[in-house]
Design an enzyme around this catalytic site. Structure first.
Site, PDB file in Angstrom:
ATOM      1  N   LYS A 169       0.842  -1.194   0.000  1.00 12.87           N
ATOM      2  CA  LYS A 169       0.000   0.000   0.000  1.00 12.87           C
ATOM      3  C   LYS A 169       0.878   1.246   0.000  1.00 12.87           C
ATOM      4  O   LYS A 169       1.902   1.279   0.690  1.00 12.87           O
ATOM      5  CB  LYS A 169      -0.907  -0.021   1.233  1.00 12.87           C
ATOM      6  N   ARG A 241      -5.086  -8.365  11.483  1.00  9.89           N
ATOM      7  CA  ARG A 241      -4.061  -7.312  11.501  1.00  9.89           C
ATOM      8  C   ARG A 241      -4.309  -6.361  12.675  1.00  9.89           C
ATOM      9  O   ARG A 241      -3.378  -6.011  13.416  1.00  9.89           O
ATOM     10  CB  ARG A 241      -4.097  -6.556  10.174  1.00  9.89           C
ATOM     11  N   HIS A 272       2.619   1.432   7.840  1.00 15.52           N
ATOM     12  CA  HIS A 272       1.759   2.610   7.815  1.00 15.52           C
ATOM     13  C   HIS A 272       2.510   3.782   7.183  1.00 15.52           C
ATOM     14  O   HIS A 272       3.703   3.965   7.430  1.00 15.52           O
ATOM     15  CB  HIS A 272       1.315   2.997   9.221  1.00 15.52           C
ATOM     16  N   TYR A 281      -5.277   3.000  16.696  1.00 14.40           N
ATOM     17  CA  TYR A 281      -5.602   1.848  17.535  1.00 14.40           C
ATOM     18  C   TYR A 281      -5.895   2.257  18.967  1.00 14.40           C
ATOM     19  O   TYR A 281      -6.659   1.591  19.676  1.00 14.40           O
ATOM     20  CB  TYR A 281      -4.460   0.824  17.493  1.00 14.40           C
TER      21      TYR A 281
END
Length: 304
Positions: A169, A241, A272, A281
């Site tokens: 990503k 994940r 990330h 989170y």
């Protein structure tokens, strides 16, 4: 002769992808819209009526799903209106926000064990071992599903305990270290796969030896999760994940060092792009937010 909506959508997607956007889910939605438009709108311009009719499908879907479809059409309209002034620009948030606050499903060790046992009961010569190993790898590394499925055999260095995640990503590449306890099952699976498919390129092949499709994995997982007792929204495979990240943060918070100074490490490990994605989170799980609050409160009482 008027141009079909399908041609407009393909040109739009090609332009955006040339700029680096993958548009996997949005591309799927817009191609669906193009088929609908070419069937019911006689190749006319994009109108509010057409956009509403398509976005509000299926009729029994929730509002957030309609909102995601609506936002995809809005972005397409911005592109179309430049060349066709008859394009009607859909207003924002007709169906409300496209995203709802999401609380991830945090798998316990017992629930992960249930999934592994259910995977072992799947039919097939390599299939049970593939899904058991895949789920185990996702749970202990926090990889994205697409990253695990994209792994080539040459990118899995078991002697060194490293995975090379290429072009993930945001087009990032990173090394992911493996915990020593993950090596034995990965090596056992690798030997088994080698016996069945010695010429396979992917670490996790299908029963035919080709690449394992993302859609197939989700369909299989939807059956495996029936073994779990849960309330509310069904757990997703991607929640493995989230569970991994939350368990790491919980262990760090319980340690003397705490988690605050180590979030950047987890952010890099997970791939990330911004550290704020990792701090999400803390908001997603009330226990983590409470722990962070206690740590902040204790620090604020320290003398300067």
């Amino acid at each position: 002769m008027k141009t079909a909506m399908g041609s407009h959508v393909r040109a739009y997607l090609a332009q955006r992808r040339a700029l680096g956007f993958r548009l996997r889910s949005e591309g799927y939605l817009l191609l669906s819209f193009a088929r609908y438009a070419d069937r019911y709108a006689s190749r006319g311009p994009l109108t509010h009526k057409l956009a509403i009719a398509w976005a509000s499908l299926p009729k029994n879907a929730d509002r957030h799903r309609w909102a995601r479809r609506w936002e995809a059409v809005r972005r397409l309209a911005k592109y179309l209106i430049v060349a066709d002034p008859k394009t009607e620009m859909p207003p924002r948030h007709l169906f409300g926000p496209a995203k709802e606050p999401y609380r991830p499903f945090i798998y316990s060790a017992q629930q992960i064990g249930q999934l592994l046992r259910a995977a072992r009961r799947l039919p097939g010569q390599l299939r049970p071992w593939t899904y058991q190993t895949l789920i185990g790898l996702l749970a202990c590394t926090g990889l994205r599903v697409s990253e695990a499925l994209g792994l080539k055999i040459v990118e899995v260095d078991l002697p060194k305990g490293l995975l090379l995640i290429r072009d993930s990503k945001f087009h990032q590449t990173r090394w992911v270290p493996l915990h020593p306890t993950a090596l034995a099952p990965l090596k056992a699976y690798s030997r088994r796969r080698q016996r069945y498919f010695p010429l396979a390129e992917r670490f996790f092949p299908s029963e035919q030896g080709a690449a394992l499709a993302y859609s197939t994995v989700h369909a299989v997982f939807s059956r495996l999760r029936r073994t779990l007792a849960h309330g509310g929204r069904p757990p997703r495979i991607h929640d493995l994940r989230h569970a991994h990240a939350c368990h790491v943060l919980q262990r760090w918070q319980a340690s003397r060092r705490g988690a605050a100074g180590r979030v950047l490490i987890l952010s890099r490990y997970l791939g990330h792009q911004h550290i704020r994605h990792t701090y999400w989170y803390l908001h997603a799980l009330p226990e983590l937010m409470a722990g962070a609050g206690k740590r902040f409160e204790s620090n604020s009482h320290e003398k300067p």
